[in-house]
Design a protein around this motif. Structure first.
Motif, PDB file in Angstrom:
ATOM      1  N   LEU A 263       7.761  -9.768  -3.689  1.00 15.90           N
ATOM      2  CA  LEU A 263       6.621  -9.943  -3.099  1.00 15.90           C
ATOM      3  C   LEU A 263       5.860  -8.642  -2.166  1.00 15.90           C
ATOM      4  CD1 LEU A 263       8.375 -12.678  -2.986  1.00 15.90           C
ATOM      5  CD2 LEU A 263       6.161 -13.712  -2.431  1.00 15.90           C
ATOM      6  N   ALA A 264       4.946  -8.128  -2.549  1.00 15.48           N
ATOM      7  CA  ALA A 264       4.443  -6.884  -1.446  1.00 15.48           C
ATOM      8  C   ALA A 264       2.924  -6.922  -1.741  1.00 15.48           C
ATOM      9  CB  ALA A 264       5.115  -5.584  -2.228  1.00 15.48           C
ATOM     10  N   SER A 265       2.326  -6.077  -0.963  1.00 16.85           N
ATOM     11  CA  SER A 265       0.799  -5.804  -1.341  1.00 16.85           C
ATOM     12  C   SER A 265       0.873  -4.949  -2.559  1.00 16.85           C
ATOM     13  CB  SER A 265       0.251  -5.208   0.067  1.00 16.85           C
ATOM     14  OG  SER A 265       0.716  -3.775  -0.128  1.00 16.85           O
ATOM     15  N   PRO A 266      -0.561  -5.044  -3.069  1.00 16.86           N
ATOM     16  CA  PRO A 266      -0.674  -4.357  -4.516  1.00 16.86           C
ATOM     17  C   PRO A 266      -0.544  -2.827  -4.254  1.00 16.86           C
ATOM     18  CG  PRO A 266      -2.686  -5.743  -3.978  1.00 16.86           C
ATOM     19  CD  PRO A 266      -1.700  -5.894  -2.735  1.00 16.86           C
ATOM     20  N   GLU A 267      -0.927  -2.382  -3.055  1.00 19.23           N
ATOM     21  CA  GLU A 267      -0.648  -0.594  -2.930  1.00 19.23           C
ATOM     22  C   GLU A 267       0.737  -0.533  -2.709  1.00 19.23           C
ATOM     23  OE1 GLU A 267      -3.363  -2.079  -0.323  1.00 19.23           O
ATOM     24  OE2 GLU A 267      -4.673  -0.275  -0.002  1.00 19.23           O
ATOM     25  N   THR A 268       1.443  -1.280  -1.960  1.00 19.81           N
ATOM     26  CA  THR A 268       3.050  -1.060  -1.847  1.00 19.81           C
ATOM     27  C   THR A 268       3.675  -1.141  -3.414  1.00 19.81           C
ATOM     28  OG1 THR A 268       3.175  -2.200   0.264  1.00 19.81           O
ATOM     29  CG2 THR A 268       4.980  -1.829  -1.008  1.00 19.81           C
ATOM     30  N   ILE A 269       3.053  -1.956  -4.201  1.00 15.98           N
ATOM     31  CA  ILE A 269       3.729  -2.073  -5.468  1.00 15.98           C
ATOM     32  C   ILE A 269       3.306  -0.755  -6.333  1.00 15.98           C
ATOM     33  CG2 ILE A 269       3.455  -3.177  -7.784  1.00 15.98           C
ATOM     34  CD1 ILE A 269       3.201  -5.941  -6.174  1.00 15.98           C
ATOM     35  N   ARG A 270       1.972   0.011  -6.186  1.00 13.13           N
ATOM     36  CA  ARG A 270       1.606   0.848  -6.620  1.00 13.13           C
ATOM     37  C   ARG A 270       2.499   2.117  -6.274  1.00 13.13           C
ATOM     38  NH1 ARG A 270      -4.085   0.986  -5.702  1.00 13.13           N
ATOM     39  NH2 ARG A 270      -3.796   2.210  -3.946  1.00 13.13           N
TER      40      ARG A 270
ATOM     41  N   THR B 293      -0.307   3.438   4.103  1.00 14.51           N
ATOM     42  CA  THR B 293      -1.177   2.739   3.313  1.00 14.51           C
ATOM     43  C   THR B 293      -0.337   1.570   2.723  1.00 14.51           C
ATOM     44  OG1 THR B 293      -2.581   4.864   3.081  1.00 14.51           O
ATOM     45  CG2 THR B 293      -2.722   2.935   1.296  1.00 14.51           C
ATOM     46  N   GLY B 294      -0.843   0.255   2.768  1.00 17.41           N
ATOM     47  CA  GLY B 294      -0.176  -0.697   1.887  1.00 17.41           C
ATOM     48  C   GLY B 294       0.407  -1.726   2.824  1.00 17.41           C
ATOM     49  N   ALA B 295       0.914  -1.118   4.133  1.00 14.18           N
ATOM     50  CA  ALA B 295       1.864  -1.649   4.878  1.00 14.18           C
ATOM     51  C   ALA B 295       1.243  -3.185   5.298  1.00 14.18           C
ATOM     52  CB  ALA B 295       2.350  -0.962   6.038  1.00 14.18           C
ATOM     53  N   ARG B 296       2.184  -4.196   5.342  1.00 12.83           N
ATOM     54  CA  ARG B 296       1.543  -5.554   5.805  1.00 12.83           C
ATOM     55  C   ARG B 296       2.669  -6.233   6.533  1.00 12.83           C
ATOM     56  NH1 ARG B 296      -2.084  -3.601   3.672  1.00 12.83           N
ATOM     57  NH2 ARG B 296      -3.284  -4.048   1.901  1.00 12.83           N
TER      58      ARG B 296
ATOM     59  N   THR C 180       7.039  -8.152  11.559  1.00 13.12           N
ATOM     60  CA  THR C 180       5.963  -7.086  11.461  1.00 13.12           C
ATOM     61  C   THR C 180       6.186  -6.194  10.455  1.00 13.12           C
ATOM     62  OG1 THR C 180       7.185  -5.665  13.170  1.00 13.12           O
ATOM     63  CG2 THR C 180       5.550  -7.375  13.935  1.00 13.12           C
ATOM     64  N   GLY C 181       7.458  -6.005   9.888  1.00 11.99           N
ATOM     65  CA  GLY C 181       7.767  -4.666   9.157  1.00 11.99           C
ATOM     66  C   GLY C 181       7.578  -3.405  10.000  1.00 11.99           C
ATOM     67  N   ASP C 182       7.349  -2.356   9.632  1.00 14.06           N
ATOM     68  CA  ASP C 182       7.235  -1.006  10.439  1.00 14.06           C
ATOM     69  C   ASP C 182       5.527  -1.196  10.771  1.00 14.06           C
ATOM     70  OD1 ASP C 182       9.947  -0.343  10.391  1.00 14.06           O
ATOM     71  OD2 ASP C 182       9.495   1.535   9.206  1.00 14.06           O
ATOM     72  N   ILE C 183       5.497  -0.959  12.200  1.00 13.00           N
ATOM     73  CA  ILE C 183       4.108  -1.201  12.762  1.00 13.00           C
ATOM     74  C   ILE C 183       3.845  -0.191  13.732  1.00 13.00           C
ATOM     75  CG2 ILE C 183       4.499  -2.787  14.267  1.00 13.00           C
ATOM     76  CD1 ILE C 183       2.146  -4.489  12.962  1.00 13.00           C
ATOM     77  N   LYS C 184       2.524  -0.159  13.939  1.00 10.69           N
ATOM     78  CA  LYS C 184       1.897   0.407  15.218  1.00 10.69           C
ATOM     79  C   LYS C 184       0.540  -0.291  15.493  1.00 10.69           C
ATOM     80  CE  LYS C 184      -0.758   4.639  13.471  1.00 10.69           C
ATOM     81  NZ  LYS C 184      -0.683   6.174  13.750  1.00 10.69           N
ATOM     82  N   LEU C 185       0.161  -0.116  16.857  1.00 15.94           N
ATOM     83  CA  LEU C 185      -1.026  -0.931  17.358  1.00 15.94           C
ATOM     84  C   LEU C 185      -2.299   0.002  17.210  1.00 15.94           C
ATOM     85  CD1 LEU C 185      -2.164  -3.525  17.999  1.00 15.94           C
ATOM     86  CD2 LEU C 185      -1.362  -3.045  20.389  1.00 15.94           C
ATOM     87  N   GLN C 186      -1.959   1.504  17.437  1.00 17.96           N
ATOM     88  CA  GLN C 186      -3.119   2.367  17.565  1.00 17.96           C
ATOM     89  C   GLN C 186      -3.883   2.522  16.092  1.00 17.96           C
ATOM     90  OE1 GLN C 186      -3.717   5.592  20.230  1.00 17.96           O
ATOM     91  NE2 GLN C 186      -1.374   5.485  20.226  1.00 17.96           N
ATOM     92  N   LYS C 187      -5.147   2.734  15.853  1.00 21.10           N
ATOM     93  CA  LYS C 187      -5.633   3.175  14.792  1.00 21.10           C
ATOM     94  C   LYS C 187      -4.795   4.169  13.995  1.00 21.10           C
ATOM     95  CE  LYS C 187     -10.198   4.483  14.696  1.00 21.10           C
ATOM     96  NZ  LYS C 187     -10.390   5.400  13.633  1.00 21.10           N
ATOM     97  N   PRO C 188      -4.520   4.140  12.606  1.00 22.45           N
ATOM     98  CA  PRO C 188      -3.833   5.129  11.871  1.00 22.45           C
ATOM     99  C   PRO C 188      -5.130   6.175  11.269  1.00 22.45           C
ATOM    100  CG  PRO C 188      -3.927   3.121  10.378  1.00 22.45           C
ATOM    101  CD  PRO C 188      -4.686   2.857  11.746  1.00 22.45           C
ATOM    102  N   LEU C 189      -4.476   7.255  10.728  1.00 24.83           N
ATOM    103  CA  LEU C 189      -5.212   8.197  10.055  1.00 24.83           C
ATOM    104  C   LEU C 189      -5.638   7.695   8.506  1.00 24.83           C
ATOM    105  CD1 LEU C 189      -3.965  11.734  11.038  1.00 24.83           C
ATOM    106  CD2 LEU C 189      -6.241  11.055  11.470  1.00 24.83           C
ATOM    107  N   LEU C 190      -4.583   6.849   7.999  1.00 24.73           N
ATOM    108  CA  LEU C 190      -4.905   6.538   6.647  1.00 24.73           C
ATOM    109  C   LEU C 190      -4.160   4.959   6.721  1.00 24.73           C
ATOM    110  CD1 LEU C 190      -3.475   9.276   4.242  1.00 24.73           C
ATOM    111  CD2 LEU C 190      -5.901   8.746   4.967  1.00 24.73           C
TER     112      LEU C 190
ATOM    113  N   ALA D 151      -2.198   8.471  -5.665  1.00 16.49           N
ATOM    114  CA  ALA D 151      -1.980   6.748  -5.270  1.00 16.49           C
ATOM    115  C   ALA D 151      -2.926   6.483  -4.099  1.00 16.49           C
ATOM    116  CB  ALA D 151      -0.680   6.473  -5.107  1.00 16.49           C
ATOM    117  N   HIS D 152      -3.148   7.516  -3.015  1.00 16.88           N
ATOM    118  CA  HIS D 152      -3.845   7.386  -1.915  1.00 16.88           C
ATOM    119  C   HIS D 152      -5.339   7.317  -2.477  1.00 16.88           C
ATOM    120  CE1 HIS D 152      -0.043   8.065   0.145  1.00 16.88           C
ATOM    121  NE2 HIS D 152      -0.845   7.475   1.320  1.00 16.88           N
TER     122      HIS D 152
END
Lengths: 315, 558
Positions: free
Chosen positions: A32-39, A81-84, A98-108, A193-194
């Motif tokens: 089970l994963a996000s569509p982008e992660t699967i890509r 991209t694709g992290a959930r 959380t998986g790997d995570i940050k709180l600040q806005k990312p560039l992508l 892919a991005h």
């Protein structure tokens, strides 16, 4: 039956939070994963991660019921991209991984949603109070400034970044600033892919050893030696959370340190914990013992350092 | 001080020497007052506490204040100012690997961020220096941490520890002073050699007064150093060499001015008090002179072992009995200054003639001349080396004919021929992270020799392995770790090193009861197992043989 979170050994059913290789290994019954992660996983060279598994893409905020009666919901996470994140609701209890995570806005990639929960499983890659990172705007400004400074003095700016995530963030930033950019290997291979996720990468070209001057270079850390050995006037920048401390110069071989990460700095981790309202916290990755102790002593939370490969017992 | 800290960051962020110098020169140009230029230069040389007015005249040399501030004071202040507990601070310091940097990073969310001028920085140092009580220092430091900018704190603390870790050497500061004032680097360096005070030189350079800087007596200058010649290697051909024996004592610089004498150590400290008999003997040197030489324990025409000299230096108070039982001499090597002028730019032969005259005129059996001969053929070196060892000396010193005296330089004009006294195969029992560049790897190793089925520690070594080997060793040691004691990782005795060393002593510091002098790692013996390492019996043999090398000993237990 149970659902595993980012298991690195084969299990019956596994949630993959994002496509970095320390979180995603193959051989599971169901994935089970996000569509982008699967890509991204389909593009991985090292192994056929998805081969033989039942693939279940999960959109954000679309709850899925498991046979045991648990309900799982993917939530956006700022990382790559694709992290959930994954919310598991069972028997009136809410568990959030959380998986790997940050709180600040990312560039992508997506921005993190803070999800209220009873039990939080959080990472602590940078779980010490010395780690504090630039915002994405500050990081972009430093990347562009370093590139322009090098190009104007006739040297070749080289940025070290990981092949999935950081590398494309740097390329994206340089392209948006209109700086001629050459991209090496795996970083280049994962750009399309991005683009499928809606980001525009204009005007970059593949790395060409015979034609380096006048361009910024984005390469993986392992390629640094090759570039330095070329005898060309390269100046190296390291864009990473580890670049928050000076000893990163010796570790990375870079002279310019740009402390920007796809992980949360210390205060961001605290803010995620506080925002979740969790009464129990398991800490995985990095400074787990120290960060869990700080949560116990400063937040009075039932917190402990846990091993990776968490198994959610939902029956 | 804020601008200086920013300049240091720019220096750190350039790998190239020229770029570092340029960044520093740019900063120097922004300093308007002479006082700030002086403060900045002193600060960059890690001598912020030398900021007190140093009084120096013929009869009195007042040492510049040194601010010895242990990490305990910084840690206590950091705990008070940030609210973080010792354990968290310990982990942070371990990961960062530098005290000043840790302070800056930890305090970033908590400081008021007020500006700190160079003048203010100097006042703070002097106030801290004037405080005797640790608790008062902690209170003041806490206040400092709460008040100023994180980056400024980082360099303020680094300066106290005199360890910047930004890849800056004094010569580069000289070059930056030259670039900022439009003078040549050679002129600035020459003036600094005469004066030994780069801050004053910088001000003179700015006012176009470098030529008026005269050499000053009673102000230690850098020593010229010898480059080691690899075991068995020959010195470069096509040039002539003079050869002297290399004595194993304490290198010293004697400043003599019509009877007034001060003796300085390599660490630029005035050590005159430890050698009253030499002060009076050197007082017989006529006129004025700066002599470079070696202080040796000496009896019956030959040097006693370094251990003897150490015994004398170890005593807090030098007794007359000690002066009698362990007599010392000053063995003259060179002359840097004679009767009003520096002699650095005169040839070795010219300086040697002046040295001989000065020593002869002193006519004292405590002021000697290191015997010198012209080396007719490099093939003589092995035999001369053996003779030097027979005389109880360390090896040979080769000096290139016609060479100049280059203070602070370890160039090729002087070469030392020295072999390790012996080597031992030892096994690693514990390891520690280094500092700075080596903060993330295990680079300091405690090692042991075998006694039956036990391993007894005998020493510790830091240098000798390549960076790649250290990284590999770190991985291996982490895998065989059996415990941790603060910063020290205890490991299973498995990894064997071959270490070379210059001597062996009895010592209560290690379990084996012995200590090695200048141990260094020669190679990582991956071909050997722990059982194959040398034994305590071998160490005892080496110790006995080392005693035989130094006859005429006084007392029984050296």
């Amino acid at each position: 039956m149970g659902l595993w979170l980012d298991s690195i050994v084969p299990v019956a059913a596994n949630w993959i939070s994002h496509a970095h290789s320390d979180h995603s290994r193959g051989g599971h019954g169901r994935i089970l994963a996000s569509p982008e992660t699967i890509r991204f996983l389909r593009l991985r060279e090292d192994e056929q991660i998805l081969a033989g598994s039942v693939i279940e893409p999960m959109e954000c905020d679309a709850p899925v019921s498991l046979p045991s009666g648990a309900v799982i919901t993917a939530k956006p996470a700022a990382h790559i991209t694709g992290a959930r994140q994954l919310l598991v609701e069972f028997g009136g209890e809410r568990l959030l991984y959380t998986g790997d995570i940050k709180l600040q806005k990312p560039l992508l990639g997506a921005e993190t949603e803070i999800v209220p929960c009873d039990h939080l499983i959080i990472e602590s890659t940078f779980g010490l109070p010395v780690y504090r990172f630039l915002t994405c705007e500050q990081a972009a400004e430093r990347i562009v400034r370093f590139a322009r400074e090098c190009l104007s003095e006739g040297s070749i700016p080289v940025f070290l970044g990981y092949p999935l995530g950081r590398g494309q963030e740097i390329v994206y930033t340089l392209c948006r600033a209109g700086i001629p950019t050459a991209v090496h290997g795996a970083i280049a291979r994962l750009i399309p892919a991005h683009e499928e996720s809606g980001y525009q990468f204009c005007g970059w070209e593949p790395y060409d050893a015979a034609n380096m001057p006048g361009k910024a270079h984005v390469v993986t850390p392992g390629f640094r030696n090759t570039l330095e050995a070329s005898g060309k006037p390269v100046r190296i920048a390291y864009v990473s959370g580890w670049a928050a401390v000076d000893n990163a110069r010796a570790r990375s071989g870079a002279e310019e340190l740009i402390p920007y990460s796809d992980h949360a700095g210390f205060q961001e981790l605290l803010d995620i914990v506080d925002g979740s309202g969790a009464r129990r916290v398991d800490v995985v990755h990095g400074y787990t013992e120290t960060f869990a102790r700080i949560l116990r002593e400063r937040r009075n939370i039932d917190a402990r350092a846990a091993m990776v490969g968490v198994h959610v017992e939902d029956d | 001080m804020d601008a200086l800290a920013e300049a240091c960051e720019r220096v750190a962020s350039h790998a190239g020497r020229l770029a570092k110098v340029a960044a520093l020169a740019e900063y120097f140009r922004t300093l308007e007052s002479d006082e700030d230029l002086r403060r900045a230069v002193q600060f960059l040389l890690g001598r912020p506490a030398a900021m007190a007015p140093a009084v120096s005249n013929l009869f009195e040399t007042v040492e510049a204040p040194k601010l010895a501030l242990g990490y305990a004071v910084i840690r206590d202040a950091l705990r008070a100012a940030s609210g973080w507990d010792d354990e968290t601070l310990r982990v942070c310091h371990r990961e960062v690997g530098d005290g000043g940097e840790t302070v800056g990073l930890i305090m970033a969310p908590f400081t008021a961020g007020e500006p700190m001028s160079l003048e203010r920085a100097e006042q703070l140092y002097l106030q801290l220096h004037a405080m005797r009580r640790a608790d008062a220092r902690v209170r003041m430091m806490t206040e400092i941490f709460r008040t100023y900018r994180p980056l400024t704190l980082k360099y303020f603390i680094k300066a106290i520890g005199n360890s910047f870790r930004i890849g800056l050497q004094e010569k580069m500061v000289e070059e930056a002073v030259a670039a900022a004032t439009g003078k040549s680097a050679a002129a600035v360096r020459a003036a600094n050699n005469r004066l030994g005070d780069l801050a004053a030189v910088a001000i003179a350079a700015r006012h176009d007064q470098l030529d008026s800087i005269e050499a000053r007596l009673f102000h230690p200058m850098d020593f010229m150093l010898a480059k080691p010649l690899e075991d068995g290697a020959a010195p470069p051909e096509g040039v002539e060499w003079y050869v002297e024996e290399k004595y194993d004592g304490v290198r010293a610089q004697a400043h003599c001015d019509h009877g007034a004498v001060a003796i300085f150590s390599r660490g630029m400290e005035d050590v005159s008090k430890s050698y009253p008999e030499l002060v009076s003997a050197l007082g017989r040197v006529p006129g004025s002179a700066i002599l470079d030489g070696e202080i040796l324990a000496w009896r019956d025409g030959r040097a006693l072992s370094f251990t003897m000299l150490q015994q004398r230096l170890a005593r807090k108070k030098l007794t007359e009995a000690m002066q009698v039982s362990i007599p010392v001499v000053f063995m003259g090597y060179d002359v840097l200054y004679r009767d009003g002028g520096l002699t650095l730019d005169q040839t070795l032969e010219e300086r040697r003639a002046m040295l001989e005259a000065a020593v002869n005129d002193a006519a004292s059996d405590r002021v000697l001349l290191s015997p010198q001969a012209k080396l007719a053929d490099v093939a003589e070196i092995p035999a001369r080396y053996e003779a030097a060892r027979e005389n109880g000396n360390e090896g040979l010193l080769l000096k290139r004919a016609g060479s100049l005296y280059e203070p602070g330089k370890r160039g090729g004009a002087w070469l030392k021929v020295k072999r390790a006294f012996a080597t031992l195969d030892v096994v690693i029992t514990a390891a520690e992270q280094g500092h700075g560049k080596r903060a993330t790897v295990l680079s300091d190793y405690t090692f042991a020799v075998r006694s039956g089925d036990q391993y007894l520690n005998i020493g510790k070594a830091y240098s000798g392995l390549t960076d790649a080997e250290i990284r590999e060793m770190t991985k291996v040691l982490r895998d065989i770790a059996i415990g941790r004691y603060s910063r020290v990782l205890l490991v299973k005795p498995q990894q064997v090193l071959e270490v070379g060393f210059d001597g062996i002593q009895k010592s209560p510091r290690h379990k084996s009861g012995y200590a090695l002098r200048f141990p260094r790692i020669l190679r990582w013996r991956t071909d050997k197992r722990a059982e194959d390492c040398d034994t305590i019996e071998r160490v005892q043999e080496l110790y006995q043989s080392s005693l035989n090398l130094t006859p005429n000993r006084v007392g029984d237990d050296a």
